[in-house]
Design a protein around this motif. Structure first.
Motif, PDB file in Angstrom:
ATOM      1  N   ALA A  26       0.820  -1.218   0.000  1.00 54.74           N
ATOM      2  CA  ALA A  26       0.000   0.000   0.000  1.00 54.74           C
ATOM      3  C   ALA A  26       0.848   1.260   0.000  1.00 54.74           C
ATOM      4  N   THR A  27       2.130   1.117   0.368  1.00 47.74           N
ATOM      5  CA  THR A  27       3.016   2.286   0.428  1.00 47.74           C
ATOM      6  C   THR A  27       3.928   2.395  -0.793  1.00 47.74           C
ATOM      7  N   PHE A  28       3.734   1.527  -1.774  1.00 46.61           N
ATOM      8  CA  PHE A  28       4.603   1.550  -2.945  1.00 46.61           C
ATOM      9  C   PHE A  28       4.514   2.896  -3.669  1.00 46.61           C
ATOM     10  N   THR A  29       5.660   3.424  -4.035  1.00 44.60           N
ATOM     11  CA  THR A  29       5.704   4.624  -4.857  1.00 44.60           C
ATOM     12  C   THR A  29       5.476   4.247  -6.308  1.00 44.60           C
ATOM     13  N   PRO A  30       5.189   5.222  -7.185  1.00 44.01           N
ATOM     14  CA  PRO A  30       5.055   4.906  -8.613  1.00 44.01           C
ATOM     15  C   PRO A  30       6.286   4.183  -9.152  1.00 44.01           C
ATOM     16  N   GLU A  31       7.465   4.560  -8.677  1.00 44.23           N
ATOM     17  CA  GLU A  31       8.683   3.885  -9.142  1.00 44.23           C
ATOM     18  C   GLU A  31       8.737   2.446  -8.637  1.00 44.23           C
ATOM     19  N   ASP A  32       8.312   2.242  -7.368  1.00 45.46           N
ATOM     20  CA  ASP A  32       8.256   0.881  -6.827  1.00 45.46           C
ATOM     21  C   ASP A  32       7.330   0.016  -7.684  1.00 45.46           C
ATOM     22  N   LYS A  33       6.154   0.565  -8.008  1.00 43.59           N
ATOM     23  CA  LYS A  33       5.174  -0.184  -8.803  1.00 43.59           C
ATOM     24  C   LYS A  33       5.721  -0.498 -10.186  1.00 43.59           C
ATOM     25  N   ARG A  34       6.416   0.476 -10.769  1.00 39.78           N
ATOM     26  CA  ARG A  34       6.997   0.268 -12.098  1.00 39.78           C
ATOM     27  C   ARG A  34       8.055  -0.835 -12.044  1.00 39.78           C
ATOM     28  N   ASN A  35       8.932  -0.757 -11.052  1.00 37.47           N
ATOM     29  CA  ASN A  35       9.987  -1.770 -10.931  1.00 37.47           C
ATOM     30  C   ASN A  35       9.405  -3.148 -10.618  1.00 37.47           C
ATOM     31  N   LEU A  36       8.354  -3.143  -9.792  1.00 36.35           N
ATOM     32  CA  LEU A  36       7.711  -4.414  -9.467  1.00 36.35           C
ATOM     33  C   LEU A  36       7.060  -5.014 -10.701  1.00 36.35           C
ATOM     34  N   LEU A  37       6.376  -4.188 -11.485  1.00 37.62           N
ATOM     35  CA  LEU A  37       5.750  -4.675 -12.711  1.00 37.62           C
ATOM     36  C   LEU A  37       6.790  -5.263 -13.650  1.00 37.62           C
ATOM     37  N   PHE A  38       7.887  -4.548 -13.833  1.00 33.56           N
ATOM     38  CA  PHE A  38       8.934  -5.033 -14.727  1.00 33.56           C
ATOM     39  C   PHE A  38       9.521  -6.346 -14.223  1.00 33.56           C
ATOM     40  N   LEU A  51       7.847  -8.602 -12.368  1.00 30.70           N
ATOM     41  CA  LEU A  51       6.839  -9.653 -12.509  1.00 30.70           C
ATOM     42  C   LEU A  51       6.725 -10.156 -13.939  1.00 30.70           C
ATOM     43  N   VAL A  52       6.891  -9.252 -14.920  1.00 29.79           N
ATOM     44  CA  VAL A  52       6.728  -9.671 -16.315  1.00 29.79           C
ATOM     45  C   VAL A  52       8.059 -10.058 -16.965  1.00 29.79           C
ATOM     46  N   ASP A  53       9.131 -10.072 -16.167  1.00 27.87           N
ATOM     47  CA  ASP A  53      10.455 -10.372 -16.737  1.00 27.87           C
ATOM     48  C   ASP A  53      10.742  -9.431 -17.909  1.00 27.87           C
ATOM     49  N   TYR A  54      10.881  -8.150 -17.588  1.00 30.41           N
ATOM     50  CA  TYR A  54      11.017  -7.126 -18.623  1.00 30.41           C
ATOM     51  C   TYR A  54      12.044  -7.483 -19.698  1.00 30.41           C
ATOM     52  N   PRO A  55      13.210  -8.003 -19.345  1.00 28.36           N
ATOM     53  CA  PRO A  55      14.171  -8.352 -20.406  1.00 28.36           C
ATOM     54  C   PRO A  55      13.637  -9.402 -21.380  1.00 28.36           C
ATOM     55  N   MET A  56      12.672 -10.218 -20.914  1.00 29.44           N
ATOM     56  CA  MET A  56      12.113 -11.266 -21.759  1.00 29.44           C
ATOM     57  C   MET A  56      10.881 -10.792 -22.540  1.00 29.44           C
ATOM     58  N   ALA A  57      10.412  -9.575 -22.259  1.00 32.64           N
ATOM     59  CA  ALA A  57       9.203  -9.073 -22.923  1.00 32.64           C
ATOM     60  C   ALA A  57       9.466  -8.842 -24.407  1.00 32.64           C
ATOM     61  N   SER A  58       8.390  -8.829 -25.196  1.00 30.25           N
ATOM     62  CA  SER A  58       8.521  -8.552 -26.625  1.00 30.25           C
ATOM     63  C   SER A  58       8.939  -7.101 -26.841  1.00 30.25           C
ATOM     64  N   ASP A  59       9.528  -6.830 -27.981  1.00 27.65           N
ATOM     65  CA  ASP A  59       9.956  -5.466 -28.286  1.00 27.65           C
ATOM     66  C   ASP A  59       8.771  -4.509 -28.281  1.00 27.65           C
ATOM     67  N   ARG A  60       7.643  -4.950 -28.803  1.00 28.50           N
ATOM     68  CA  ARG A  60       6.477  -4.082 -28.838  1.00 28.50           C
ATOM     69  C   ARG A  60       5.926  -3.823 -27.428  1.00 28.50           C
ATOM     70  N   LYS A  89       7.795  -3.704 -24.703  1.00 33.05           N
ATOM     71  CA  LYS A  89       8.739  -2.747 -24.114  1.00 33.05           C
ATOM     72  C   LYS A  89       8.453  -1.332 -24.615  1.00 33.05           C
ATOM     73  N   SER A  90       8.162  -1.212 -25.891  1.00 29.67           N
ATOM     74  CA  SER A  90       7.829   0.102 -26.446  1.00 29.67           C
ATOM     75  C   SER A  90       6.558   0.647 -25.811  1.00 29.67           C
ATOM     76  N   SER A  91       5.607  -0.233 -25.572  1.00 31.78           N
ATOM     77  CA  SER A  91       4.346   0.182 -24.953  1.00 31.78           C
ATOM     78  C   SER A  91       4.557   0.637 -23.517  1.00 31.78           C
ATOM     79  N   PHE A  92       5.380  -0.116 -22.766  1.00 34.04           N
ATOM     80  CA  PHE A  92       5.659   0.274 -21.383  1.00 34.04           C
ATOM     81  C   PHE A  92       6.226   1.687 -21.326  1.00 34.04           C
ATOM     82  N   ALA A  93       7.076   2.020 -22.277  1.00 36.89           N
ATOM     83  CA  ALA A  93       7.708   3.340 -22.287  1.00 36.89           C
ATOM     84  C   ALA A  93       6.713   4.460 -22.561  1.00 36.89           C
ATOM     85  N   GLU A  94       5.568   4.119 -23.144  1.00 37.35           N
ATOM     86  CA  GLU A  94       4.575   5.135 -23.498  1.00 37.35           C
ATOM     87  C   GLU A  94       3.471   5.311 -22.454  1.00 37.35           C
ATOM     88  N   ILE A  95       3.479   4.435 -21.415  1.00 35.34           N
ATOM     89  CA  ILE A  95       2.451   4.539 -20.378  1.00 35.34           C
ATOM     90  C   ILE A  95       2.596   5.867 -19.647  1.00 35.34           C
TER      91      ILE A  95
END
Length: 363
Positions: free
Chosen positions: A281-293, A295-304, A306-312
């Motif tokens: 409940a105390t997670f900052t936006p950066e904490d949530k972003r890092n946690l999301l990355f 959970l989804v194994d960001y390095p393993m995500a598709s290129d598209r 990754k591009s979408s994450f950058a546009e959120i």
């Protein structure tokens, strides 16, 4: 409204009927008073055809000729000792349908499953209860589970209503805008199999009701958007020794956590070690972003992806999901659920069914 009907239809959600009314067919084959009083516009009686299907699967080695089948159907119908089926009234469709009784219905609708699913396995599956949290991929999973007859009870949870932007991936229509997603899913399941038991948590899963939602489950399909809830339900699943599966709608990634086999297994395969001890409940936006990355194994995500994450938060408001990926996710959740529930080997881990890799791409 008829008192009998009121009692039968009492489990509505936010004023929406979500369960059909089922009444036995009598000797006269007339509609029961409880349904007649509602004045349904459409009455569909294809009972003869259904009996024909049932008769054919009972005699696979000796196919009927057209005339033989017609005579066999008439003989069955005219025998008063045989089942006459049930009337199923769908209030939201203003329609009554005559269908086989539950046992015969299951025999026919599962006949094309054999022997990819054996009769013995189908019986085992019919006794299982599956929970589905989140109804995007979760809707696809719940509906596919119903079509494949994996599970006798499906418990669904989502607090949200249908928005226009959801129609890129949810099986729904513009006439259902503003309707709770739980209602849409429950109705579709009921139209596929009126005998399947559906339990609804239309407030979604919360810290207050999570234990209640998960109690009695044999398997959990977790597809919610809330990071705190994702974490909380896994801690509960670990205590309950409950297997959890998840799809991420990118590269066909399936996440499997066999808490039923590994009571000491860390949630999310230990990927959250850096976040342990922190109150979600105390997670900052950066904490949530890092946690999301994480959970989804960001390095393993598709290129598209990754591009979408950058546009959120810049050109888009949240991560995208495609209907093709959601539909694939529903299939993979059902396949994984079936194998786990039948005791087949499916180890904890992350698996990829990456269609671009498997089929090829010109990008």
């Amino acid at each position: 409204m008829n008192d009998t009907f009121t009692e039968l239809a009492s489990s509505d959600i936010r004023g929406f009927a979500v369960r059909p009314v089922i009444q036995p067919v009598t000797d006269s084959a007339a509609l029961p008073e409880a349904i007649m009083d509602e004045g349904p516009t459409n009455v569909l009686d294809q009972y003869h055809t259904q009996i024909g299907e049932w008769l054919k699967i009972k005699r696979p080695t000796q196919p009927y000729t057209e005339d033989e089948l017609k005579d066999a159907i008439e003989a069955f119908i005219s025998d008063s000792s045989n089942a006459m089926g049930n009337w199923v009234y769908y209030p939201w469709l203003d329609t009554v349908v005559r269908v086989l009784n539950e046992e015969m219905y299951r025999e026919v609708v599962t006949s094309r499953n054999q022997f990819k699913i054996t009769p013995e396995e189908q019986k085992i599956l019919s006794g299982k209860t599956i929970g589905v949290i989140g109804l995007s991929v979760g809707q696809a999973a719940a509906v596919t589970l119903a079509m494949e007859n994996v599970g006798g009870t499906i418990r669904i949870a989502d607090f949200d209503t249908l928005d226009l932007s959801n129609l890129n991936r949810l099986r729904a229509g513009v006439h259902q805008l503003g309707m709770p997603k739980t209602v849409i899913a429950a109705r579709e399941i009921a139209q596929i199999n009126p005998y399947l038991h559906v339990e609804i948590y239309d407030e979604g899963v919360t810290p207050e009701n999570a234990v209640s939602f998960m109690s009695g489950l044999d398997l959990l399909v977790e597809e919610c958007d809330s990071l705190p809830i994702k974490i909380a339900v896994r801690h509960i699943a670990k205590k309950m020794k409950l297997p959890v599966i998840m799809d991420t709608s990118d590269r066909g990634m399936v996440d499997v956590e066999r808490f039923d086999l590994e009571s000491d297994r860390p949630i999310f395969h230990g990927k959250l070690a850096a976040f342990e001890g922190k109150d979600p409940a105390t997670f900052t936006p950066e904490d949530k972003r890092n946690l999301l990355f994480t959970l989804v194994d960001y390095p393993m995500a598709s290129d598209r992806a990754k591009s979408s994450f950058a546009e959120i938060g810049k050109t888009i408001t949240t991560w995208p999901q495609l209907a093709s990926a959601v539909t694939l996710g529903g299939a993979m959740m059902t396949d994984s659920a079936r194998r786990i529930l039948l005791g087949n080997t499916l180890a904890s881990g992350r698996y990829y069914v990456d269609l671009e890799q498997l089929i090829g791409t010109n990008d």
